[in-house]
Design a protein around this motif. Structure first.
Motif, PDB file in Angstrom:
ATOM      1  N   GLU A 287       0.867  -1.122  -0.013  1.00  0.00           N
ATOM      2  CA  GLU A 287      -0.056   0.071  -0.009  1.00  0.00           C
ATOM      3  C   GLU A 287       0.900   1.292  -0.045  1.00  0.00           C
ATOM      4  N   PHE A 288       1.269   1.583  -1.214  1.00  0.00           N
ATOM      5  CA  PHE A 288       2.332   2.520  -1.415  1.00  0.00           C
ATOM      6  C   PHE A 288       1.915   4.052  -0.603  1.00  0.00           C
ATOM      7  N   LEU A 289       3.000   4.404   0.350  1.00  0.00           N
ATOM      8  CA  LEU A 289       2.926   5.813   1.022  1.00  0.00           C
ATOM      9  C   LEU A 289       1.751   5.724   1.668  1.00  0.00           C
ATOM     10  N   ASN A 290       1.056   4.512   2.373  1.00  0.00           N
ATOM     11  CA  ASN A 290      -0.002   4.651   3.047  1.00  0.00           C
ATOM     12  C   ASN A 290       0.079   3.687   4.176  1.00  0.00           C
ATOM     13  N   LEU A 291       0.711   3.942   5.309  1.00  0.00           N
ATOM     14  CA  LEU A 291       1.019   3.010   6.270  1.00  0.00           C
ATOM     15  C   LEU A 291      -0.259   2.319   6.997  1.00  0.00           C
ATOM     16  N   ASP A 292      -1.232   3.243   7.236  1.00  0.00           N
ATOM     17  CA  ASP A 292      -2.529   2.590   7.898  1.00  0.00           C
ATOM     18  C   ASP A 292      -3.109   1.564   6.936  1.00  0.00           C
ATOM     19  N   ALA A 293      -3.078   1.726   5.711  1.00  0.00           N
ATOM     20  CA  ALA A 293      -3.589   0.669   4.959  1.00  0.00           C
ATOM     21  C   ALA A 293      -2.525  -0.690   4.754  1.00  0.00           C
ATOM     22  N   GLY A 294      -1.321  -0.235   4.568  1.00  0.00           N
ATOM     23  CA  GLY A 294      -0.292  -1.136   4.768  1.00  0.00           C
ATOM     24  C   GLY A 294      -0.404  -2.119   5.885  1.00  0.00           C
ATOM     25  N   ILE A 295      -0.577  -1.362   7.052  1.00  0.00           N
ATOM     26  CA  ILE A 295      -0.724  -2.345   8.126  1.00  0.00           C
ATOM     27  C   ILE A 295      -1.974  -3.470   8.135  1.00  0.00           C
ATOM     28  N   LYS A 296      -3.129  -2.845   7.568  1.00  0.00           N
ATOM     29  CA  LYS A 296      -4.286  -3.957   7.400  1.00  0.00           C
ATOM     30  C   LYS A 296      -4.072  -4.854   6.513  1.00  0.00           C
ATOM     31  N   LYS A 297      -3.278  -4.571   5.568  1.00  0.00           N
ATOM     32  CA  LYS A 297      -2.817  -5.802   4.409  1.00  0.00           C
ATOM     33  C   LYS A 297      -1.984  -6.791   4.948  1.00  0.00           C
ATOM     34  N   THR A 298      -1.022  -6.184   5.844  1.00  0.00           N
ATOM     35  CA  THR A 298       0.055  -7.083   6.516  1.00  0.00           C
ATOM     36  C   THR A 298      -0.661  -7.910   7.301  1.00  0.00           C
ATOM     37  N   ILE A 299      -1.860  -7.639   8.024  1.00  0.00           N
ATOM     38  CA  ILE A 299      -2.473  -8.340   9.214  1.00  0.00           C
ATOM     39  C   ILE A 299      -3.249  -9.228   8.401  1.00  0.00           C
ATOM     40  N   ARG A 300      -3.694  -8.781   7.191  1.00  0.00           N
ATOM     41  CA  ARG A 300      -4.552  -9.866   6.412  1.00  0.00           C
ATOM     42  C   ARG A 300      -3.840 -11.048   5.709  1.00  0.00           C
TER      43      ARG A 300
ATOM     44  N   TYR B 258       7.274   9.944   2.405  1.00  0.00           N
ATOM     45  CA  TYR B 258       7.768   8.629   3.060  1.00  0.00           C
ATOM     46  C   TYR B 258       8.210   8.688   4.461  1.00  0.00           C
ATOM     47  N   TYR B 259       8.619   9.852   4.943  1.00  0.00           N
ATOM     48  CA  TYR B 259       8.967  10.028   6.391  1.00  0.00           C
ATOM     49  C   TYR B 259       7.701   9.667   7.183  1.00  0.00           C
ATOM     50  N   LYS B 260       6.588  10.357   6.708  1.00  0.00           N
ATOM     51  CA  LYS B 260       5.249  10.302   7.587  1.00  0.00           C
ATOM     52  C   LYS B 260       4.528   9.010   7.489  1.00  0.00           C
ATOM     53  N   ASN B 261       5.077   8.204   6.435  1.00  0.00           N
ATOM     54  CA  ASN B 261       4.372   7.001   6.360  1.00  0.00           C
ATOM     55  C   ASN B 261       5.489   5.860   6.768  1.00  0.00           C
ATOM     56  N   SER B 262       6.547   6.206   7.456  1.00  0.00           N
ATOM     57  CA  SER B 262       7.456   5.008   7.954  1.00  0.00           C
ATOM     58  C   SER B 262       7.019   4.894   9.408  1.00  0.00           C
ATOM     59  N   LEU B 263       7.578   3.545   9.684  1.00  0.00           N
ATOM     60  CA  LEU B 263       6.932   3.152  11.100  1.00  0.00           C
ATOM     61  C   LEU B 263       8.155   3.245  11.972  1.00  0.00           C
ATOM     62  N   SER B 264       7.826   3.689  13.299  1.00  0.00           N
ATOM     63  CA  SER B 264       8.710   3.474  14.607  1.00  0.00           C
ATOM     64  C   SER B 264       8.288   2.505  15.279  1.00  0.00           C
ATOM     65  N   TYR B 265       9.049   1.885  16.206  1.00  0.00           N
ATOM     66  CA  TYR B 265       8.821   0.811  17.154  1.00  0.00           C
ATOM     67  C   TYR B 265       7.865   1.373  18.259  1.00  0.00           C
ATOM     68  N   ASP B 266       8.022   2.534  18.471  1.00  0.00           N
ATOM     69  CA  ASP B 266       7.124   3.072  19.884  1.00  0.00           C
ATOM     70  C   ASP B 266       5.449   3.603  18.985  1.00  0.00           C
ATOM     71  N   ASP B 267       5.613   3.498  17.838  1.00  0.00           N
ATOM     72  CA  ASP B 267       4.170   3.796  17.320  1.00  0.00           C
ATOM     73  C   ASP B 267       2.975   2.913  17.768  1.00  0.00           C
ATOM     74  N   PRO B 268       2.275   3.447  18.148  1.00  0.00           N
ATOM     75  CA  PRO B 268       1.219   2.295  18.708  1.00  0.00           C
ATOM     76  C   PRO B 268       0.690   1.246  17.583  1.00  0.00           C
ATOM     77  N   ARG B 269       0.816   1.666  16.372  1.00  0.00           N
ATOM     78  CA  ARG B 269       0.230   0.911  14.958  1.00  0.00           C
ATOM     79  C   ARG B 269       1.182  -0.167  15.136  1.00  0.00           C
ATOM     80  N   ALA B 270       2.477  -0.125  15.510  1.00  0.00           N
ATOM     81  CA  ALA B 270       3.398  -1.376  15.405  1.00  0.00           C
ATOM     82  C   ALA B 270       2.769  -2.562  16.501  1.00  0.00           C
TER      83      ALA B 270
END
Length: 341
Positions: free
Chosen positions: A15-28, A72-84
Motif C-alpha cells: 500500500e504505497f505511501l499509506n502506512l495505515d492501509a499497509g498495516i491492514k494488508k499485513t494483518i490480512r 515517506y517519512y510520515k508513512n515510515s514506522l517506528s517501534y514506539d508507534d502504537p500501530r506497530a
C-alpha cells in the motif's frame, strides 16, 4: 523446537505511501498464512510502506521537489508507534512467526529494517540493512554489527537479510558462522534497471539460491510487486516508463541443497507461496558443507566481526562510576580497533 513445519513468502504490491492501509494488508496476510497452516510468514523488503522507486527514476534534487521524501517519512514506522503493536498482536492472535520488512523511522533518520516477531507476539530481533545499496543511501542510514544476528527460536536458528546484503561474501560468512537453519531473504520487486549488472530477477534469484547452498539452510525469499497505481504516481515523465513497469514479483523458497520447494507465482500475481521445512535436511547438507565450520580454513583466513551496537549518543549516569568506566573502556577499545585496521 519445531523440526517440521510450513513457511510462507508473501508476493504482493505494498500500500504505497499509506502506512495505515499497509498495516491492514499485513494483518490480512498474517491471518491468511496462519489459516493455511504456516508457522512463519515473511514479507518483502520495505513492505511498509513500499520501496522508494523514485530514487532510481530521477535526481535526488528532483525527489526533494516532488514531495515524496516528506510523505515517506510520515508513512515510515517506528517501534514506539502504537500501530506497530497491531502487527505484533496479530502474530500472537494467529500464532505465527513474522519477519516484516519496513522503513523504520528513528527520530530524523530512516533505515531499511526487518522486525522478527514470534508466535507469542514477542520481538525476536530488530535489524537494519548493513549497507543500503547505491542511491538507497540518499534516504537510508546504515546498520551495524549488532544487526548481523541469527536467533534461537521455536523454528530453529533464524536469520534475515535484505536484498543485496546477500551479495556480500562476508555478510554471508558471518551469518553462516552462527549455524543458521532458516533464513529470510527479503527483496523488493524486480522491474527497474534490469539492464544494469546484477539487477535482474534472474541474477537475484540465483543469489538467493546460492545462499541456500552455501549456508546449507532453508531460504524463504518474498518479493514485492509494482502496482499500476504506483507506476502512475511515480512516472510524471514519459521516459520514466522505460525504467519501471507493473509486476516484478519473483518470490521463491529454496531448500538447503538449493532445490526449489514450490512453484513460483506469475510475476504479476499477488499471493502467498508455501513450502514444507524439515530441519533434519539442514544437518545432512551441513555434514557435506559447513562453510564457516569443518569446510573452512581458519589457519588461512579469518573474519573480524564487531557485533557491538553503535549509536552516536550513549547516555550514562555520571553518578554510576562503573558505567562511566565501561563507556570509557568501550571508547578506547573502538579507537584501538580502528588503529589496527
Amino acid at each position: 523446537m519445531l523440526t517440521q513445519y510450513k513457511v510462507a513468502a508473501v508476493q504482493a504490491a505494498p500500500e504505497f505511501l499509506n502506512l495505515d492501509a499497509g498495516i491492514k494488508k499485513t494483518i490480512r496476510f498474517i491471518k491468511e498464512a496462519s489459516e493455511s497452516g504456516a508457522k512463519l510468514v515473511a514479507f518483502p523488503e520495505l513492505w511498509l510502506t513500499g520501496y522508494p522507486w523514485w530514487i532510481w527514476l530521477d535526481t535526488p534534487a528532483a525527489a526533494l521537489a516532488s514531495g515524496f521524501v516528506s510523505r515517506y517519512y510520515k508513512n515510515s514506522l517506528s517501534y514506539d508507534d502504537p500501530r506497530a503493536k497491531l502487527i505484533s498482536d496479530a502474530a500472537r492472535e494467529y500464532k505465527i512467526n513474522v519477519v516484516l520488512g519496513f522503513s523504520e523511522r528513528e527520530n530524523g533518520s530512516l533505515y531499511i529494517s526487518q522486525w522478527l516477531i514470534d508466535s507469542n507476539g514477542a520481538t525476536i530481533g530488530k535489524r537494519r540493512k548493513l549497507k543500503p545499496t547505491h542511491v538507497e543511501r540518499t534516504i537510508f542510514g546504515e546498520g551495524d554489527g549488532s544487526d548481523m544476528v541469527v536467533h534461537d527460536t521455536e523454528l530453529g536458528r533464524l536469520g534475515a537479510l535484505n536484498c543485496w546484503e546477500h551479495v556480500l561474501p562476508l555478510n554471508k560468512f558471518i551469518m553462516f558462522s552462527q549455524n543458521e537453519q532458516i533464513h529470510v531473504a527479503s527483496w523488493p520487486s524486480f522491474t527497474t534497471y534490469e539492464f544494469a549488472s546484477g539487477m535482474s530477477w534472474e541474477i537475484n534469484n540465483t543469489v538467493t539460491r546460492s545462499y541456500a547452498v552455501e549456508g546449507a539452510c532453508f531460504v524463504v525469499a518474498p518479493s514485492a510487486l509494482v502496482s499500476q497505481a504506483m507506476v502512475d504516481e511515480l512516472c510524471d515523465k514519459p521516459e520514466k516508463h522505460e525504467l519501471i513497469s507493473v509486476g516484478g514479483g519473483h518470490s521463491v523458497i529454496y531448500g538447503p541443497g538449493g532445490e526449489p520447494l514450490c512453484e513460483k507465482l506469475d510475476p504479476n500475481e499477488e499471493g502467498i507461496l508455501y513450502a514444507d521445512v524439515e530441519l533434519d535436511a539442514v544437518d545432512i547438507c551441513k555434514h557435506f558443507l559447513d562453510c564457516a565450520g569443518h569446510y573452512s580454513r581458519p589457519d588461512v583466513y579469518r573474519v573480524l566481526f564487531d557485533k557491538q551496537r553503535k549509536r552516536c549518543v550513549v547516555p550514562i549516569d555520571l553518578e554510576d562510576e562503573s558505567r562511566v568506566e565501561n563507556a570509557a573502556s568501550e571508547f578506547v577499545r573502538e579507537v584501538s580497533f580502528s588503529k589496527d585496521q
